[in-house]
Design an enzyme around this catalytic site. Structure first.
Site, PDB file in Angstrom:
ATOM      1  N   LYS A 150      16.486  46.000  42.879  1.00 54.73           N
ATOM      2  CA  LYS A 150      17.126  45.145  41.884  1.00 54.73           C
ATOM      3  C   LYS A 150      16.094  44.195  41.280  1.00 54.73           C
ATOM      4  O   LYS A 150      15.296  43.594  42.011  1.00 54.73           O
ATOM      5  CB  LYS A 150      18.263  44.364  42.543  1.00 54.73           C
ATOM      6  CG  LYS A 150      19.127  43.542  41.598  1.00 54.73           C
ATOM      7  CD  LYS A 150      20.288  42.929  42.373  1.00 54.73           C
ATOM      8  CE  LYS A 150      21.162  42.039  41.515  1.00 54.73           C
ATOM      9  NZ  LYS A 150      22.282  41.447  42.288  1.00 54.73           N
ATOM     10  N   SER A 224      26.580  41.958  40.270  1.00 57.20           N
ATOM     11  CA  SER A 224      25.389  41.960  39.436  1.00 57.20           C
ATOM     12  C   SER A 224      24.384  43.054  39.805  1.00 57.20           C
ATOM     13  O   SER A 224      23.387  43.225  39.113  1.00 57.20           O
ATOM     14  CB  SER A 224      24.701  40.599  39.538  1.00 57.20           C
ATOM     15  OG  SER A 224      24.271  40.335  40.868  1.00 57.20           O
ATOM     16  N   SER A 248      28.303  41.025  44.708  1.00 63.42           N
ATOM     17  CA  SER A 248      27.416  41.709  43.769  1.00 63.42           C
ATOM     18  C   SER A 248      26.855  43.032  44.255  1.00 63.42           C
ATOM     19  O   SER A 248      26.251  43.762  43.477  1.00 63.42           O
ATOM     20  CB  SER A 248      26.245  40.787  43.385  1.00 63.42           C
ATOM     21  OG  SER A 248      26.716  39.676  42.678  1.00 63.42           O
TER      22      SER A 248
END
Length: 520
Positions: A150, A224, A248
């Site tokens: 990420k 996210s 997330s």
């Protein structure tokens, strides 16, 4: 041969579904390291739906070379990760072959979802070649496995943009601790995945790209860690890193039909931003199988025992389908996802009974903290004037909350006391992961703060509680939504230290109710 699940010398490189019912099987002892095959469901499923959402190319710190367009004649990199690692360890595969196959697939398919913000083509090739020279290659648990990271933690030589033009555009000099652990375990980092600004939002989009759901690109991949979930579900990588502040990892895992787990506090090094959202943010993994997730988490946590996923003993399980607030109804297909997980748990011999979680006023405490968590990160931004309007409004409201001192430690203490009392009766609780299908894939960063808040609140009320108290929780695929064509999932949560229990129960449910690992 002994497989090491923790660090060796830091020498190289790095790595990514949805469900249909099958007849129950008798679970057998399984290890995430030894498990080299995963049964695929052959039942028909709705194909991905294409829409008018345009996919833009990822920004690249390492440009794609001409060789990236050469298709692989054998796709050796789709996984499971345990099979890739076993092949690299025994010499039937090379890390270079795996990276070449992965890159060919990413280049051919990433525009469908916009999962990646950075593709590390040449760097991944170089790191794979270096990996092949390691003397300990034959004992590395993630030998040659392609991993996606990420884009909000440090990877040496890459930017750490966190989805924002306000952040520093210079490459970082050192790896985050979990990146070092992945490299030491033999993983090859092939790219960085898209993240919404500062990880604050439950959908994943930036001014450069909108990250879509591989099963239906008209819908969001969630957030996210939406880029990571999309990369795994699209079959671009078998394992991806994610982090979870209010859901997330679990939100996009549920949206995209992959397995995602957020460990409890202090299990995996956090070190996300200034203060890891006051302790609510944790690093974890998304994967196509429970075994792969367990293997990756064993590396991130330096706990080899977490890779063992044989069935647990008889558990006391609560089924809690009521949402923490009643203003938004729960889609019946998501409620049924939790009930399906509970029915398979009961079929496996566990004691399952309906119950209600003691939410109390927890959601108010969560909301107030969410308003304030980005303030320390924002204070260090080099170009705060470039923040998106929704984020500026969010931070301004957070400053009001801080000025009024509305966030107090005692709020968490009360919530945790109620949960500790609840878990005197249960080992695990099962809830729906989400309350409804993911929102539409659109430029949410152009919409106002309230529209973003309502969208996230509407579809993900079940996940934030476990971040507030810092307890482990996971999302496991449980079928497909018949109206939208995106997956549905159940959430499993437990008290501190229950990561192994959640993984073992998840693997048992997977064996009884396997899902289609990727769209391809």
């Amino acid at each position: 041969m002994q497989i090491k699940a923790t660090a060796v010398a830091d020498a190289s490189a790095k790595t990514e579904t949805s469900g249909t019912e099958t007849a129950a099987q008798t679970p057998t002892k399984r290890s995430a390291v030894a498990q080299v095959t995963q049964k695929k469901s052959t039942a028909a499923q709705s194909p991905p739906t294409r829409s008018g959402v345009e996919a833009s190319a990822p920004a690249q710190d390492s440009p794609l070379g001409a060789n990236d367009q050469i298709p692989s004649d054998r796709d050796c990199s789709r996984g499971p990760a345990s099979a890739i690692a076993a092949g690299v360890r025994d010499g039937s595969l090379t890390a270079t072959e795996v990276v070449e196959s992965t890159m060919a697939r990413i280049v051919a398919e990433h525009r469908n979802t916009n999962a990646f913000s950075v593709i590390r083509a040449e760097k991944a090739r170089s790191e794979a070649a270096s990996l092949e020279q390691r003397a300990d290659l034959d004992v590395l648990p993630l030998a040659g496995v392609p991993v996606a990271i990420k884009h909000n933690i440090a990877v040496t030589g890459e930017t750490m943009r966190s989805g924002s033009a306000a952040t520093d555009a210079r490459p970082v000099a050192d790896d985050h601790p979990i990146v070092r652990r992945l490299r030491a375990a033999g993983a090859v980092i092939v790219g960085l995945t898209t993240v919404p600004e500062l990880g604050l939002w439950g959908t994943t989009d930036t001014p450069e790209r909108i990250t879509s759901n591989p099963w239906n690109v008209a819908r969001s991949s969630g957030g996210s860690s939406g880029g990571s979930a999309a990369a795994v579900a699209a079959g671009l990588v078998p394992i991806a890193h994610g982090n979870d502040g209010l859901g997330s990892i679990r939100i996009p895992a549920a949206c995209c039909g992959v397995y995602g787990i957020k460990p409890g506090r202090y299990t995996v090094p956090a070190e996300i931003g200034a203060d890891s959202w006051a302790g609510m943010f944790e690093n974890g993994v998304l994967a196509t199988t429970v075994g792969d997730a367990a293997l990756a988490l064993s590396v991130l946590s330096a706990r080899p025992d977490l890779a063992e996923v044989e069935p647990p003993g008889r558990l006391r399980i609560g089924l809690a389908v009521a949402p923490p607030y009643r203003c938004f109804p729960v889609d019946r297909h998501w409620t049924n996802a939790a009930r399906t997980a509970a029915s398979f748990a009961a079929a496996a011999g566990h004691l399952v009974e309906p119950t209600s979680l003691p939410y109390g006023d927890a959601m108010v405490s969560i909301f107030l903290r969410w308003l304030t968590v980005g303030s320390r990160d924002a204070a260090a931004l080099p170009q705060p004037e470039r923040l998106q309007p929704r984020t500026r409004r969010h931070l301004a409201l957070g400053r009001v909350v801080q000025r009024l001192r509305l966030v107090r430690p005692g709020q968490i203490d009360r919530v945790e006391a109620r949960l500790l009392e609840y878990f005197e009766r249960y080992d695990v609780v099962i809830t729906p992961t989400l309350a409804c299908p993911p929102p539409k894939a659109r430029a949410w960063h152009h919409r106002g703060w309230l529209a973003n808040v309502l969208a996230t609140t509407r579809f993900s009320p079940f996940t934030p509680l476990w971040n507030l108290v810092g307890w482990p929780a996971a999302s496991i695929p449980m079928g497909m939504h018949p109206d939208v064509g995106t997956p549905v999932a159940a959430q499993l949560a437990g008290p501190p230290g229950s990561e192994s229990t959640l993984l073992r129960l998840s693997a048992q449910l997977e064996s009884l109710h396997p899902w289609r690992r990727t769209i391809n």
